[in-house]
Motif scaffolding. Sequence first.
Motif, PDB file in Angstrom:
ATOM      1  N   ILE A  33      37.265  31.532  41.219  1.00 60.90           N
ATOM      2  CA  ILE A  33      37.169  32.637  40.264  1.00 60.90           C
ATOM      3  C   ILE A  33      38.230  32.483  39.177  1.00 60.90           C
ATOM      4  CG2 ILE A  33      37.296  35.155  39.980  1.00 60.90           C
ATOM      5  CD1 ILE A  33      34.858  34.111  41.571  1.00 60.90           C
ATOM      6  N   SER A  34      39.445  32.103  39.595  1.00 65.07           N
ATOM      7  CA  SER A  34      40.533  31.928  38.639  1.00 65.07           C
ATOM      8  C   SER A  34      41.618  31.058  39.261  1.00 65.07           C
ATOM      9  CB  SER A  34      41.114  33.283  38.223  1.00 65.07           C
ATOM     10  OG  SER A  34      41.716  33.913  39.336  1.00 65.07           O
ATOM     11  N   THR A  35      42.507  30.575  38.395  1.00 64.71           N
ATOM     12  CA  THR A  35      43.665  29.811  38.841  1.00 64.71           C
ATOM     13  C   THR A  35      44.898  30.418  38.197  1.00 64.71           C
ATOM     14  OG1 THR A  35      42.379  27.772  39.051  1.00 64.71           O
ATOM     15  CG2 THR A  35      44.758  27.529  38.916  1.00 64.71           C
ATOM     16  N   SER A  36      45.943  30.580  38.992  1.00 65.77           N
ATOM     17  CA  SER A  36      47.199  31.112  38.487  1.00 65.77           C
ATOM     18  C   SER A  36      48.330  30.349  39.164  1.00 65.77           C
ATOM     19  CB  SER A  36      47.303  32.606  38.783  1.00 65.77           C
ATOM     20  OG  SER A  36      48.547  33.100  38.356  1.00 65.77           O
ATOM     21  N   GLY A  37      49.021  29.536  38.397  1.00 71.31           N
ATOM     22  CA  GLY A  37      50.113  28.749  38.956  1.00 71.31           C
ATOM     23  C   GLY A  37      49.596  27.777  40.009  1.00 71.31           C
ATOM     24  N   LEU A  38      50.128  27.880  41.206  1.00 70.36           N
ATOM     25  CA  LEU A  38      49.759  26.975  42.293  1.00 70.36           C
ATOM     26  C   LEU A  38      48.575  27.466  43.112  1.00 70.36           C
ATOM     27  CD1 LEU A  38      53.329  26.102  43.649  1.00 70.36           C
ATOM     28  CD2 LEU A  38      51.860  24.703  42.182  1.00 70.36           C
TER      29      LEU A  38
END
Length: 161
Positions: free
Chosen positions: A137-142
Motif C-alpha cells: 500500500i505504501s512505503t515509509s523509511g524501512l
Amino acid sequence: MHYTLRACQPQDEAFLRRVYAAVRAEEMAMIAWSAEQADAFLRMQFDAQHQHYHQHNPEADFDVIEVDGEPVGRLYVQRGAQRIHVIDIALLPAWRGRGLGTLLLQALQQQGPAVSIHVEVNNPAQSLYQRLGFKEISTSGLYRLMEWRASATAQHYGEPA
C-alpha cells in the motif's frame, strides 16, 4: 499443525525477550559487540518496543503462539471494524518455514474484511504475505505497509465483491 493463542502474561516476559532476540539475531551477528553489550542493547530495544506497542495499541490482543503447549512465537493484533492490523508476528527460528505463519495469517483473513501489516523492506516474509494476497500500500523509511482485502480476493477469483 494445531496451534493455540493465549494472552501474554507477566511470566511470559523472558520468552518474549527470547523471541525478540531471535528476530534480531542476524542483524546482531553483524555487530562486533560483546555478549553483554548485545544483551543490554536487546533489553533496551525490547523494552522500548514493548512500551510503544502497548501505549499505542491499548485495545490490541497480545498473544503467545503455542504448539502442543510449547510457546513458539508471538502474535500482536489490533482488531477494528474495517480491518485487522498485525502489529507483530514472530516465530522462534525452529518454527519458521513450517507453515505456521501461513495458518495464523489465513485465520486472520477469515476474521475480517481486510488485514494489514508493516514489514521491513528486506524481510523475507514478504513473499509469504504476497503469496497470501497482500499488496504493498505504501512505503515509509524501512517499512512497507501491506494489506489484504477480502473483496480483492473475491474479484481475483471471479466472484462478485
